[in-house]
Design an enzyme around this catalytic site. Structure first.
Site, PDB file in Angstrom:
ATOM      1  NE  ARG A  53     -33.455 -17.311  23.455  1.00 15.74           N
ATOM      2  CZ  ARG A  53     -32.780 -16.398  22.759  1.00 15.74           C
ATOM      3  NH1 ARG A  53     -31.466 -16.396  22.711  1.00 15.74           N
ATOM      4  NH2 ARG A  53     -33.427 -15.444  22.102  1.00 15.74           N
ATOM      5  N   GLY A  54     -34.216 -18.849  19.908  1.00 12.35           N
ATOM      6  CA  GLY A  54     -34.219 -17.819  18.875  1.00 12.35           C
ATOM      7  C   GLY A  54     -34.551 -18.502  17.555  1.00 12.35           C
ATOM      8  CB  ALA A  55     -37.138 -17.740  15.030  1.00 14.70           C
ATOM      9  NE  ARG A  90     -39.193 -23.014  22.185  1.00 14.33           N
ATOM     10  CZ  ARG A  90     -38.687 -21.797  22.412  1.00 14.33           C
ATOM     11  NH1 ARG A  90     -37.440 -21.527  22.088  1.00 14.33           N
ATOM     12  NH2 ARG A  90     -39.429 -20.858  22.966  1.00 14.33           N
ATOM     13  CD  GLN A 201     -35.944 -15.181  26.537  1.00  9.42           C
ATOM     14  OE1 GLN A 201     -36.484 -14.459  27.375  1.00  9.42           O
ATOM     15  NE2 GLN A 201     -36.574 -16.193  25.971  1.00  9.42           N
ATOM     16  CG  ASP A 241     -40.137 -16.056  17.989  1.00  8.66           C
ATOM     17  OD1 ASP A 241     -39.162 -16.781  18.178  1.00  8.66           O
ATOM     18  OD2 ASP A 241     -40.290 -14.961  18.576  1.00  8.66           O
ATOM     19  CG  ASN A 251     -40.666 -10.985  18.935  1.00 12.56           C
ATOM     20  OD1 ASN A 251     -39.872 -11.845  18.555  1.00 12.56           O
ATOM     21  ND2 ASN A 251     -40.271  -9.942  19.632  1.00 12.56           N
ATOM     22  CE  LYS A 252     -39.578 -15.350  24.194  1.00 11.22           C
ATOM     23  NZ  LYS A 252     -40.014 -16.746  24.491  1.00 11.22           N
TER      24      LYS A 252
END
Ligand code: MRU
Length: 356
Positions: A53-55, A90, A201, A241, A251-252
């Protein structure tokens, strides 16, 4: 970095076997479980299930997914199948499409018999570039922290959201790269680590900072505004992201609220991200960015350790309770002080000036 005494890297590629080893991040920070990806469908599953995970890391994993596909079958049809299969894993992080487009464009100019080796080499270049890019982001972000320290002459309090750290990338992280480089340069810093519900996270960020010896404090997502009102935050530093050409940032979920609170309290709000996170084909983040709608189980359950230190999921909510779980939000450019990219620190409305 290390898990206990075991050295850890988010992704390690084996050029001989044409396999990729990843850390299964759904188990972090409670357990270190490695997985081996051998076919492109493994890479797709790892991205979809958020084992990676994480762009930036999603992009690197997808690139290796294409390379694994080419090792099996290097025809145009196989390339297309893997491209579509990986692209639909995703929706929000644009690094995924960026890495896949780069692989497909590169391979389209190469004859099928040569593609297996070429694809592996290109995926490896993307992986290595991630390291050098984030190192440069850290150098540029370091100057911000240095000047804040010169101004205040005391430890600098940084607030970060989610995990834009080493585990979201190959090394360094994006938002954490300036933090690591400031710490290494001897600038006194302290990091407020947002928990980042629902997947927490922030636990991964906490683990990373502890490993690096960076002073930090874990906070609930709702604490940031209060801390800003009481001048306990000098700068907010988050990842991204997807960024539009006009500087809006996905972003998150929860990032927007931090930006609102930072603006209200005249606290600088910076976004650290590589060029591969900027989607120059879109302008308005609210209109043009698809926000991933995630499953209710992420909200209904919470993962942790029981008293015997075994991983367990606690039920917070029954299945019949309605749940809405958007994974990301949009922070408009007007709330962002600057973007920390590998090309320097820029105003959000100046992104188009970056040479491409
Ligand atoms: O859903 P995730 O964990 O893949 O989300 C990505 C993130 O970790 C954050 O949004 C991060 O700030 C950007 S990735 C460097």
């Amino acid at each position: 970095m290390k898990f206990g005494t075991r050295p850890v890297r988010s992704i390690v590629a084996d050029p001989n076997q044409r396999h990729v080893f990843i850390v299964d991040q759904t188990m972090l920070p409670f357990a270190l479980e490695m997985r081996t990806l051998t076919i492109w469908q493994d890479a797709a599953e790892a991205i979809r299930a958020m084992r990676v995970r994480g762009a930036p890391l999603i992009g690197v994993t997808a690139a290796y997914g294409i390379a694994m596909a080419m090792a099996d079958d290097s025809t145009d049809e196989a390339l297309k199948l893997a491209h579509v299969g990986l692209l639909t894993t995703r929706p929000t992080a644009v690094n995924l499409a960026w890495a896949l487009n780069r692989m497909v464009n590169f391979l389209s100019a190469i004859e099928p018999p040569e593609r297996a080796d070429a694809a592996w080499a290109e995926a490896t270049r993307i992986e290595k570039e991630d390291v050098s890019t984030n190192q440069r982001i850290g150098q540029h972000g370091l100057t911000l922290l240095q000047s804040l320290h010169r101004k205040h002459q005391r430890p600098i309090n940084i607030l970060t959201h989610c995990n834009a750290g080493r585990m979201a990338c190959v090394e360094w992280g994006t938002a954490t790269s300036p933090i690591y480089q400031a710490h290494q340069a001897g600038i006194p810093i302290h990091v407020w680590v947002d928990e980042t519900r629902p997947r927490n996270q922030g636990l991964i960020t906490q683990w990373e900072l502890e490993d690096a010896g960076v002073p930090h404090t874990y906070i609930t997502d709702n604490a940031g505004g209060h801390l800003m009102q009481h001048r306990s935050v000098d700068i907010v530093l988050v990842g991204a992201d997807r960024i539009t050409a006009a500087g809006d940032v996905a972003n998150k979920i929860g990032t927007y609220l931090k930006a609102l609170a930072a603006t209200d309290n005249h606290i600088p709000f910076y976004v650290a991200a590589p060029m591969s996170t900027i989607d120059f084909s879109i302008e308005d983040g609210l209109v043009d960015i698809e926000i991933e709608q995630r499953g209710a189980a992420e909200v209904r359950l919470i993962r942790g350790l029981d008293r015997k230190r075994m991983i367990c999921d606690l039920v917070l909510l029954d299945d019949d309770v309605a749940v809405n779980n958007p994974g990301f939000d949009i922070t408009p450019a007007r709330l962002i002080t600057g973007m920390v990219t590998e090309h320097g620190v820029l105003k959000p409305n100046k992104l188009r000036q970056i040479p491409r």
